[in-house]
Scaffold this active site. Structure first.
Site, PDB file in Angstrom:
ATOM      1  N   LYS A  40       0.985  -1.124  -0.023  1.00 11.81           N
ATOM      2  CA  LYS A  40       0.119  -0.017   0.086  1.00 11.81           C
ATOM      3  C   LYS A  40       0.837   1.232  -0.157  1.00 11.81           C
ATOM      4  O   LYS A  40       0.463   2.148  -0.757  1.00 11.81           O
ATOM      5  CB  LYS A  40      -1.009   0.071   1.268  1.00 11.81           C
ATOM      6  CG  LYS A  40      -2.041  -1.058   1.055  1.00 11.81           C
ATOM      7  CD  LYS A  40      -2.679  -1.366   2.277  1.00 11.81           C
ATOM      8  CE  LYS A  40      -3.696  -2.516   2.107  1.00 11.81           C
ATOM      9  NZ  LYS A  40      -4.502  -2.932   3.488  1.00 11.81           N
ATOM     10  N   GLN A  84      -4.762  -2.011   9.733  1.00  9.64           N
ATOM     11  CA  GLN A  84      -4.493  -3.084   8.979  1.00  9.64           C
ATOM     12  C   GLN A  84      -5.034  -4.404   9.692  1.00  9.64           C
ATOM     13  O   GLN A  84      -4.856  -4.445  10.945  1.00  9.64           O
ATOM     14  CB  GLN A  84      -3.180  -3.420   8.696  1.00  9.64           C
ATOM     15  CG  GLN A  84      -3.028  -4.658   7.936  1.00  9.64           C
ATOM     16  CD  GLN A  84      -3.352  -4.854   6.406  1.00  9.64           C
ATOM     17  OE1 GLN A  84      -3.239  -3.742   5.835  1.00  9.64           O
ATOM     18  NE2 GLN A  84      -3.755  -5.836   6.152  1.00  9.64           N
ATOM     19  N   ASP A 107     -11.273   1.836   3.961  1.00 11.78           N
ATOM     20  CA  ASP A 107     -11.356   0.674   3.809  1.00 11.78           C
ATOM     21  C   ASP A 107     -12.941   0.119   3.633  1.00 11.78           C
ATOM     22  O   ASP A 107     -13.363  -1.019   3.103  1.00 11.78           O
ATOM     23  CB  ASP A 107     -10.710  -0.388   4.801  1.00 11.78           C
ATOM     24  CG  ASP A 107      -9.723  -1.069   4.776  1.00 11.78           C
ATOM     25  OD1 ASP A 107      -9.358  -1.301   3.532  1.00 11.78           O
ATOM     26  OD2 ASP A 107      -9.208  -1.599   5.799  1.00 11.78           O
TER      27      ASP A 107
END
Ligand code: NAD
Length: 269
Positions: A40, A84, A107
């Site tokens: 990322k 994460q 997300d």
């Protein structure tokens, strides 16, 4: 395709007049998570997003993580906040997801964004299903009335993807670990999405001739990375198929870049 998506995002960013900022929080030492965070970060650099990484130890408490999230929520310089997953077991993932400002939830896992998706309203959508839709759009997949079978019902892949396909007029079946006769279901699919996390679960006899097959699975086996689909055998039957690695993974990262740009534009307008 992923490179093309990222180029488009980079082009838009260069004409924005500011650099969007994505803050990524990594708790603990999960090797796969470290790889994902690194990928990322590389993508951010490539498209012109400022990426800030917060590495916390395995022993981090839920309160400590929630306090960092609330600091990032309040910071006007931060456009996107990504924690994460998975998190160490002393931390409830649902509590952390709920704590992220929905406007910065790149997300797309926050219940508000999930609710917007379910009710067909605009919002930030989860990157993996969004990447899958981008792949299907790129081959001009005809969603209208197509029979789609999604294997997997997680909140991050199976469920949101099923909703997105339903909104595009597919007839959707969602299969999971308690489905009675999986091959009978998958054999009816014009579009088969494998997102179960089981190496080579989908064999050629489970696939209809000329079906479109998208493999979301990422499994670490002794012989390296593989998907949920027996690629070599299924590619002989499918009209289109995505590989692992090099398929949905890069599209997910590219979609995250797009989400971060959209979150930045929306928040700063
Ligand atoms: P998960 O473990 O949360 O969910 C798996 C789902 O598959 C569950 O709903 C379960 O009921 C179903 N399932 C398990 N075994 C099954 C079986 N034998 N038959 C039918 N259904 C079965 O996993 P997840 O987070 O949704 O991820 C799924 C896979 O996708 C994993 O391999 C993961 O690594 C991968 N993944 C890839 C990306 C990407 O960017 N490519 C992103 C997220 C997840």
């Amino acid at each position: 395709m992923a490179a093309g998506l990222k180029d488009k995002v980079a082009g838009e960013i260069s004409s924005l007049g500011f650099k969007p900022r994505l803050d990524v929080v990594l708790v603990g030492e999960n090797p796969a998570s470290k790889v994902y965070v690194k990928m990322k970060n590389i993508a951010c650099e490539k498209v012109g997003i400022e990426s800030v990484k917060h590495s916390l130890p395995d022993t981090t408490t839920q309160e400590e993580l929630l306090s960092l999230v609330s600091k990032l929520n309040a910071d006007p310089a931060v456009d996107g906040v990504l924690v994460q997953l998975p998190l160490p077991k002393q931390i409830a993932e649902s509590a952390v997801i709920k704590a992220i400002d929905p406007a910065k939830d790149v997300d797309g896992f926050h219940p508000v964004n999930m609710g917007l998706l379910l009710s067909g309203q605009p919002g930030l959508t989860p990157s993996t299903p969004t990447g899958v839709i981008a792949m299907l759009d790129s081959i001009n997949f005809n969603y209208n009335g197509a029979k789609a079978v999604v294997v997997g019902r997680s909140n991050i892949v199976g469920k949101p993807l099923a909703i997105m396909l339903l909104q595009r007029n597919c007839t959707v079946t969602v299969c999971h670990s308690k489905t009675k006769n999986l091959p009978e279901e998958t054999r009816q699919a014009d579009l088969l999405i494998a997102a179960a996390g089981k190496p080579k679960l989908i064999t050629a006899d489970m696939v209809k001739e000329d079906a479109v097959v998208i493999d979301v699975g990422i499994n670490r086996t002794d012989s390296g990375l593989c998907g949920d689909v027996d690629f070599d055998a299924v590619k002989e039957k499918a009209s289109a198929i995505s590989p692992v690695p090099g398929g949905v993974g890069p599209m997910t990262v590219a979609s995250l870049m797009r989400n971060t740009l959209e979150a930045a534009k929306e928040r700063r307008k």
